[in-house]
Design an enzyme around this catalytic site. Structure first.
Site, PDB file in Angstrom:
ATOM      1  N   GLU A   1       6.437   2.599  -1.507  1.00  0.00           N
ATOM      2  CA  GLU A   1       8.085   1.713  -1.565  1.00  0.00           C
ATOM      3  C   GLU A   1       8.900   2.442  -2.392  1.00  0.00           C
ATOM      4  O   GLU A   1       9.510   1.966  -3.018  1.00  0.00           O
ATOM      5  CB  GLU A   1       7.596   0.441  -2.153  1.00  0.00           C
ATOM      6  CG  GLU A   1       6.788  -0.517  -1.342  1.00  0.00           C
ATOM      7  CD  GLU A   1       6.481  -1.852  -1.836  1.00  0.00           C
ATOM      8  OE1 GLU A   1       6.846  -2.310  -2.789  1.00  0.00           O
ATOM      9  OE2 GLU A   1       5.790  -2.522  -1.160  1.00  0.00           O
TER      10      GLU A   1
ATOM     11  N   GLU B   1      -1.028  -2.708   5.847  1.00  0.00           N
ATOM     12  CA  GLU B   1      -1.023  -4.076   5.020  1.00  0.00           C
ATOM     13  C   GLU B   1      -0.709  -4.936   6.226  1.00  0.00           C
ATOM     14  O   GLU B   1       0.068  -5.832   5.855  1.00  0.00           O
ATOM     15  CB  GLU B   1      -0.062  -4.071   3.877  1.00  0.00           C
ATOM     16  CG  GLU B   1      -0.468  -2.765   3.181  1.00  0.00           C
ATOM     17  CD  GLU B   1       0.597  -2.934   1.589  1.00  0.00           C
ATOM     18  OE1 GLU B   1       1.187  -3.798   1.557  1.00  0.00           O
ATOM     19  OE2 GLU B   1       0.691  -1.988   1.121  1.00  0.00           O
TER      20      GLU B   1
HETATM   21  C1  XIL Z   1       0.474  -7.771  -3.482  1.00  0.00           C
HETATM   22  C2  XIL Z   1      -1.009  -8.355  -3.527  1.00  0.00           C
HETATM   23  O1  XIL Z   1      -1.588  -8.807  -2.555  1.00  0.00           O
HETATM   24  C3  XIL Z   1      -0.931  -9.611  -4.383  1.00  0.00           C
HETATM   25  O2  XIL Z   1      -1.989 -10.197  -4.859  1.00  0.00           O
HETATM   26  C4  XIL Z   1      -0.083  -9.435  -5.684  1.00  0.00           C
HETATM   27  O3  XIL Z   1       0.257 -10.124  -6.652  1.00  0.00           O
HETATM   28  C5  XIL Z   1       1.260  -8.373  -5.403  1.00  0.00           C
HETATM   29  O4  XIL Z   1       0.888  -7.503  -4.483  1.00  0.00           O
HETATM   30  N1  XIL Z   1       3.153  -4.449  -0.654  1.00  0.00           N
HETATM   31  C6  XIL Z   1       2.101  -3.444  -1.378  1.00  0.00           C
HETATM   32  C7  XIL Z   1       0.923  -4.453  -1.959  1.00  0.00           C
HETATM   33  O5  XIL Z   1       2.009  -2.406  -1.247  1.00  0.00           O
HETATM   34  O6  XIL Z   1       0.346  -3.644  -2.942  1.00  0.00           O
HETATM   35  C8  XIL Z   1       1.424  -5.814  -2.339  1.00  0.00           C
HETATM   36  O7  XIL Z   1       0.194  -6.361  -2.808  1.00  0.00           O
HETATM   37  C9  XIL Z   1       1.822  -6.493  -0.969  1.00  0.00           C
HETATM   38  C10 XIL Z   1       3.448  -5.833  -0.755  1.00  0.00           C
END
Ligand code: XIL
Length: 387
Positions: free
Chosen positions: A175, A288
């Site tokens: 990101e 994701e």
């Molecule tokens: C999220 C997790 O799913 C949560 O449990 C945590 O509280 C915050 O992070 N982008 C990403 C992930 O790259 O690491 C994130 O994961 C969601 C958004």
């Protein structure tokens, strides 16, 4: 309260909120998503047909995210083995949990994950080395460029080195590009004003990949982000990736996170974005994936948390059908690009085990049952074979 504590507060609150939710959910005798007496509106889905990982075995790996195996029930662990090929640690390998201060490493949970995956023949994809979130302030405190670079090098070298040969690849930088943008920013990398950028300049990406490659020359190294499939942010991602490739950075793939919402998926742009990245010689994974039925879209940490509803209204059969159609359309795009897509990973296990709890984003429901979306994804590939 110190500055460091203030910076960590949102993350603490988020994880406290998530914990409370998890406890409340676990305590409920009936799944929270179906009020007593309400008709079960979910269309019947075959629970025993071909699994998603078998249906896609000639296409790409199917993954899930979770901090296995502690805190998961035997039933849930059985589902991971049954439906998935590869695991992404959801939180336990992020900088803050694994390396909370310069001299402290917390390897217990990550080691347990690596061991469980090895015992159960699941591959692992590492997440994530360099990010503006879930990263403690010690990396940057009182450090000039050289000091921060050294801290990054030590962090990456130790972590990637420890799991060398056991982890297939890493989301090296997560990101780094700003949201939104316009015709002007589209011509530039439009990098997020993160502590990494402030301390090291745009070279922070170059060096992160270099350090990861030195620590494990066989690992697949990814740039991972959300919203990069469309609009000015996509254009900026192309500017950034071209620069990295021109500079000889060891980067092998792009991760499109895929935190979407039913009815708001940029299918046409996504199809083109995958081709664009492939044209640079990069592989593309969906890293994701989740498609909410209602509520906020957007993948940035924090945003989804505030946006998600705490009232767990059950999905209607129309909701589930629309979600199934969205997933089927997405997978038909992934199938088309299978030669450049090695992996599609869902962000969580089930609608109980998801950061978007209450928005029913995944393909197993909060009772661990296959949803219409599951069946539609399996159908999408079988349909294809019959064509
Ligand atoms: C999220 C997790 O799913 C949560 O449990 C945590 O509280 C915050 O992070 N982008 C990403 C992930 O790259 O690491 C994130 O994961 C969601 C958004």
């Amino acid at each position: 309260m110190t500055l460091q504590h203030k910076r960590q507060l949102p993350f603490l609150l988020t994880s406290m909120g998530a914990t409370l939710l998890a406890v409340a959910t676990a305590m409920a005798a009936e799944p929270a998503s179906r009020p007593a007496g309400a008709p079960n509106s979910a269309p019947a889905v075959d629970q025993h047909g071909l699994t998603i990982k078998d249906a896609y075995k000639n296409h790409f790996l199917i993954g899930m995210a979770g901090d296995l195996s502690g805190r998961y029930s035997d039933e849930e662990l059985g589902l991971v083995k049954e439906h998935f090929d590869i695991v992404t640690p959801e939180n336990c390998m992020k900088p803050a949990p694994i390396h909370p201060s310069q001299d402290a490493w917390r390897f217990e949970r990550p080691d347990a994950l690596v061991e469980w995956c090895a015992d159960n023949n699941l591959a692992i994809f590492g997440h994530t080395l360099v990010w503006h979130a879930q990263t403690n302030d010690w990396f940057f405190r009182d450090g000039d460029k050289a000091a921060v670079t050294q801290r990054m090098k030590d962090h990456i070298g130790t972590l990637v080195g420890r799991y060398k040969g056991k982890i297939q690849g890493w989301d090296v930088v997560n990101e780094a590009i700003n949201d939104g943008g316009n015709a002007e920013t589209a011509q530039t990398e439009n990098l997020r004003n993160s502590p990494w950028l402030r301390a090291m300049g745009p070279e922070f990406l170059t060096l992160a990949f270099k350090f990861a490659h030195e620590a494990d020359p066989d690992a697949k190294l990814y740039y991972n982000d959300y919203g990069i499939e469309a609009g000015p942010k996509h254009a900026s991602s192309m500017v950034l990736l071209k620069r990295l490739l021109k500079d000889g950075v060891p980067i092998h793939g792009v991760g499109i996170q895929g935190h979407w919402s039913t009815g708001r998926i940029p299918y046409v742009a996504l199809d083109k974005a995958i081709s664009d990245y492939a044209s640079l010689g990069l592989e593309v994974s969906i890293t994701e994936l989740d498609v909410t039925i209602r509520g906020a879209s957007g993948g940035q940490f924090g945003r989804g948390f505030r946006g998600r509803g705490f009232n767990v209204t059950p999905p209607s059969s129309e909701d589930l059908k629309a979600q199934a159609d969205a997933y089927a359309r997405l997978f038909s795009i992934f199938i088309k690009h299978k030669d450049v897509i090695p992996r599609v990973t869902f962000w969580g296990l089930s609608d109980r085990r998801t950061w978007r709890f209450g928005q029913h984003p995944l393909i197993l429901d909060s009772n661990n049952q296959r949803k219409p979306a599951y069946a539609a994804i399996v159908d999408a590939v079988q349909q294809r074979r019959m064509d």
